[in-house]
Design a protein around this motif. Sequence first.
Motif, PDB file in Angstrom:
ATOM      1  N   GLY A  15      23.817  99.339  51.217  1.00  0.00           N
ATOM      2  CA  GLY A  15      24.714  99.844  52.240  1.00  0.00           C
ATOM      3  C   GLY A  15      26.171  99.535  51.983  1.00  0.00           C
ATOM      4  N   GLY A  16      26.426  98.679  51.011  1.00  0.00           N
ATOM      5  CA  GLY A  16      27.787  98.287  50.705  1.00  0.00           C
ATOM      6  C   GLY A  16      28.490  99.265  49.778  1.00  0.00           C
ATOM      7  N   SER A  17      29.699  98.886  49.366  1.00  0.00           N
ATOM      8  CA  SER A  17      30.532  99.751  48.539  1.00  0.00           C
ATOM      9  C   SER A  17      31.096  98.987  47.350  1.00  0.00           C
ATOM     10  N   GLN A  79      34.268 105.741  43.373  1.00  0.00           N
ATOM     11  CA  GLN A  79      34.065 105.067  44.652  1.00  0.00           C
ATOM     12  C   GLN A  79      32.608 105.252  45.047  1.00  0.00           C
ATOM     13  N   MET A  80      31.910 104.150  45.196  1.00  0.00           N
ATOM     14  CA  MET A  80      30.482 104.190  45.497  1.00  0.00           C
ATOM     15  C   MET A  80      30.248 103.593  46.878  1.00  0.00           C
ATOM     16  N   ASN A  81      29.787 104.416  47.802  1.00  0.00           N
ATOM     17  CA  ASN A  81      29.490 103.985  49.161  1.00  0.00           C
ATOM     18  C   ASN A  81      27.998 104.113  49.445  1.00  0.00           C
ATOM     19  N   SER A  82      27.564 103.450  50.508  1.00  0.00           N
ATOM     20  CA  SER A  82      26.151 103.511  50.914  1.00  0.00           C
ATOM     21  C   SER A  82      25.229 103.234  49.731  1.00  0.00           C
ATOM     22  N   LEU A  83      25.535 102.190  49.007  1.00  0.00           N
ATOM     23  CA  LEU A  83      24.773 101.880  47.798  1.00  0.00           C
ATOM     24  C   LEU A  83      23.331 101.526  48.127  1.00  0.00           C
ATOM     25  N   TYR A 103      34.042 109.350  23.814  1.00  0.00           N
ATOM     26  CA  TYR A 103      34.075 107.898  23.694  1.00  0.00           C
ATOM     27  C   TYR A 103      33.435 107.255  24.922  1.00  0.00           C
ATOM     28  N   TRP A 104      32.889 106.043  24.689  1.00  0.00           N
ATOM     29  CA  TRP A 104      32.226 105.293  25.746  1.00  0.00           C
ATOM     30  C   TRP A 104      32.913 103.961  25.980  1.00  0.00           C
ATOM     31  N   GLY A 105      32.888 103.523  27.228  1.00  0.00           N
ATOM     32  CA  GLY A 105      33.303 102.177  27.544  1.00  0.00           C
ATOM     33  C   GLY A 105      32.182 101.197  27.249  1.00  0.00           C
ATOM     34  N   GLN A 106      32.467  99.920  27.502  1.00  0.00           N
ATOM     35  CA  GLN A 106      31.492  98.877  27.161  1.00  0.00           C
ATOM     36  C   GLN A 106      30.413  98.728  28.220  1.00  0.00           C
ATOM     37  N   GLY A 107      30.632  99.302  29.380  1.00  0.00           N
ATOM     38  CA  GLY A 107      29.643  99.224  30.458  1.00  0.00           C
ATOM     39  C   GLY A 107      29.961  98.111  31.431  1.00  0.00           C
ATOM     40  N   THR A 108      29.652  98.361  32.696  1.00  0.00           N
ATOM     41  CA  THR A 108      29.834  97.349  33.730  1.00  0.00           C
ATOM     42  C   THR A 108      28.590  97.346  34.618  1.00  0.00           C
ATOM     43  N   GLN A 109      28.096  96.159  34.920  1.00  0.00           N
ATOM     44  CA  GLN A 109      26.847  96.029  35.662  1.00  0.00           C
ATOM     45  C   GLN A 109      27.095  96.205  37.158  1.00  0.00           C
ATOM     46  N   VAL A 110      26.269  97.036  37.769  1.00  0.00           N
ATOM     47  CA  VAL A 110      26.250  97.186  39.221  1.00  0.00           C
ATOM     48  C   VAL A 110      24.851  96.809  39.691  1.00  0.00           C
ATOM     49  N   THR A 111      24.782  95.836  40.577  1.00  0.00           N
ATOM     50  CA  THR A 111      23.503  95.381  41.109  1.00  0.00           C
ATOM     51  C   THR A 111      23.539  95.488  42.627  1.00  0.00           C
ATOM     52  N   VAL A 112      22.568  96.196  43.178  1.00  0.00           N
ATOM     53  CA  VAL A 112      22.482  96.389  44.622  1.00  0.00           C
ATOM     54  C   VAL A 112      21.225  95.692  45.118  1.00  0.00           C
ATOM     55  N   SER A 113      21.404  94.703  45.962  1.00  0.00           N
ATOM     56  CA  SER A 113      20.266  93.948  46.475  1.00  0.00           C
ATOM     57  C   SER A 113      19.772  94.565  47.785  1.00  0.00           C
ATOM     58  N   SER A 114      18.475  94.455  47.991  1.00  0.00           N
ATOM     59  CA  SER A 114      17.875  95.044  49.205  1.00  0.00           C
ATOM     60  C   SER A 114      17.867  94.064  50.359  1.00  0.00           C
TER      61      SER A 114
END
Length: 114
Positions: A15-17, A79-83, A103-114
């Motif tokens: 539910g976060g952003s 912008q990521m809402n209602s994750l 080209y690609w970036g190195q990546g960034t981790q997004v973790t959404v907990s329940s």
Amino acid sequence: QVQLVESGGGLVQAGGSLRLSCAASGSSFSIMGWYRQAPGKQRELVAIITRGGSTNYADSVKGRFTISRVNSKNTVYLQMNSLKPEDTAVYYCNAKTLFGGAYWGQGTQVTVSS
């Protein structure tokens, strides 16, 4: 030399952003976008945006995520809402130059907990 530097990932409750940023340098870019890869799955498109501002989203994120860019800064945002927990993945920035290179970036981790 083209470089893409991502920032903004992290841990958030459902539910976060979060807001991801990707600053590109070394060229001019036509299409910029975000992809993601969850463990055990293939990398998939999240959203892309053209230099003129046209956008395309994966069905799974429509209405929740918004992609934008500032051409003068060669920067693209997500912008990521209602994750949701299923949004958990490594998010990669992608940029295509006016000359056809991608080209690609190195990546960034997004973790959404329940």
